[in-house]
Design a protein around this motif. Sequence first.
Motif, short mmCIF file in Angstrom:
data_model
loop_
_atom_site.label_atom_id
_atom_site.label_comp_id
_atom_site.label_asym_id
_atom_site.label_seq_id
_atom_site.Cartn_x
_atom_site.Cartn_y
_atom_site.Cartn_z
N ILE A 19 0.81 -1.22 0.00
CA ILE A 19 0.00 0.00 0.00
C ILE A 19 0.85 1.28 0.00
O ILE A 19 0.32 2.37 -0.19
CB ILE A 19 -0.99 0.02 1.18
N ALA A 20 2.15 1.16 0.22
CA ALA A 20 3.03 2.34 0.12
C ALA A 20 4.47 1.86 -0.03
O ALA A 20 4.83 0.77 0.45
CB ALA A 20 2.90 3.24 1.34
N ILE A 21 5.29 2.69 -0.70
CA ILE A 21 6.68 2.34 -0.99
C ILE A 21 7.56 3.54 -0.68
O ILE A 21 7.16 4.70 -0.86
CB ILE A 21 6.85 1.95 -2.48
N GLY A 22 8.79 3.25 -0.21
CA GLY A 22 9.80 4.29 -0.05
C GLY A 22 9.53 5.20 1.14
O GLY A 22 8.97 4.77 2.16
N LEU A 54 8.66 -1.22 2.23
CA LEU A 54 7.38 -1.60 1.65
C LEU A 54 6.36 -1.76 2.77
O LEU A 54 6.54 -2.58 3.67
CB LEU A 54 7.50 -2.91 0.88
N LEU A 55 5.28 -1.01 2.71
CA LEU A 55 4.20 -1.11 3.68
C LEU A 55 3.10 -1.97 3.06
O LEU A 55 2.63 -1.67 1.95
CB LEU A 55 3.67 0.28 4.03
N SER A 56 2.70 -3.03 3.76
CA SER A 56 1.75 -3.98 3.19
C SER A 56 0.64 -4.30 4.18
O SER A 56 0.77 -4.11 5.40
CB SER A 56 2.46 -5.29 2.81
N VAL A 57 -0.46 -4.83 3.64
CA VAL A 57 -1.56 -5.36 4.46
C VAL A 57 -1.83 -6.78 3.97
O VAL A 57 -1.69 -7.07 2.78
CB VAL A 57 -2.81 -4.46 4.33
N GLN A 58 -2.18 -7.66 4.93
CA GLN A 58 -2.42 -9.07 4.58
C GLN A 58 -3.39 -9.66 5.59
O GLN A 58 -3.47 -9.21 6.75
CB GLN A 58 -1.10 -9.85 4.59
N ASP A 59 -4.14 -10.68 5.14
CA ASP A 59 -5.02 -11.36 6.10
C ASP A 59 -4.16 -12.07 7.14
O ASP A 59 -3.04 -12.52 6.85
CB ASP A 59 -5.92 -12.37 5.38
N LEU A 60 -4.67 -12.15 8.36
CA LEU A 60 -3.88 -12.66 9.48
C LEU A 60 -3.42 -14.09 9.25
O LEU A 60 -2.24 -14.41 9.51
CB LEU A 60 -4.69 -12.56 10.78
N ALA A 61 -4.30 -14.96 8.76
CA ALA A 61 -3.91 -16.36 8.56
C ALA A 61 -2.79 -16.47 7.54
O ALA A 61 -1.81 -17.20 7.74
CB ALA A 61 -5.14 -17.18 8.12
N GLY A 62 -2.92 -15.76 6.42
CA GLY A 62 -1.87 -15.81 5.41
C GLY A 62 -0.57 -15.21 5.91
O GLY A 62 0.52 -15.72 5.59
N PHE A 63 -0.66 -14.17 6.69
CA PHE A 63 0.54 -13.54 7.26
C PHE A 63 1.27 -14.51 8.17
O PHE A 63 2.50 -14.68 8.06
CB PHE A 63 0.12 -12.29 8.03
N LEU A 64 0.55 -15.16 9.09
CA LEU A 64 1.18 -16.08 10.03
C LEU A 64 1.81 -17.26 9.30
O LEU A 64 2.92 -17.70 9.64
CB LEU A 64 0.16 -16.58 11.05
#
Length: 254
Positions: A6-9, A60-70
């Motif tokens: 969702i954002a870079i740099g 790199l700023l990211s968002v992810q579902d909790l299950a996939g992240f873990l």
Amino acid sequence: MPPTVIAIGPEAIRRAVVILAAGEIGQPRGGALEPGAQWGGDRMLLSVGSGSVQFVVGNLLSVQDLAGFLLAEFPPGSAPPRRAPWLMGLSAYEAPCFMALAEELAQFWPGTRTACGFLERYGHFYGLHRPPIGRAVSELRSMVEALLALQRWPEIFERVADAMGTAVEESLPTGFSDADMGAFLGRLMMGAQAGRVTLARLPACLRAIREESRPHGPQAAECLRIPHYRRMIERLERVSESAAGLIEQLRTES
């Protein structure tokens, strides 16, 4: 699902600090997955909520579902995240000022290429300069109270604003919390660039206002005839001179 960037740099670093600032950093939670947890060198958890997480990897700023992240970041047998070094010794009482100042500096400090790198550098700076930061915050609180009161007298406040720079009105806080003062301190530390906001010229401006025999305009004359406001301007002059020295010290050592 894979993470969504969702954002870079530099914008990712700035937004990472903003997210952490909103997450009550410094409050002990007793779990491994808490804001500020780090792993893998340059990876940091920023927030957990509603089945998803926000985290940063390098810049790199990211968002992810909790299950996939873990599953991706902490498969069975992997080392758990650790509390970030810059959080060590940071109390919940200090955290609002700490994070508000960090949020301002994140926009201007050169040479920081990752969110973890910025916060480690900033945490080291804050730890070395706790006493002058504390004094500056205390003096800025007194200054802001006087500056907001002087807005009642536009003929005087306009001269003060001209002395402080082009961005003074947008830089002045409207409250007196530790977060308000931390943000104002950051704006003053970085705001001398391009003359946006500075205290360097304020003491001389206030001295001239106080000492002139024929004040500029009837409102200014009325203000200076009131002992309470005359004393306020005298105190503002002293405090702004002291605060200007502290801020210059912090700026040059940052």
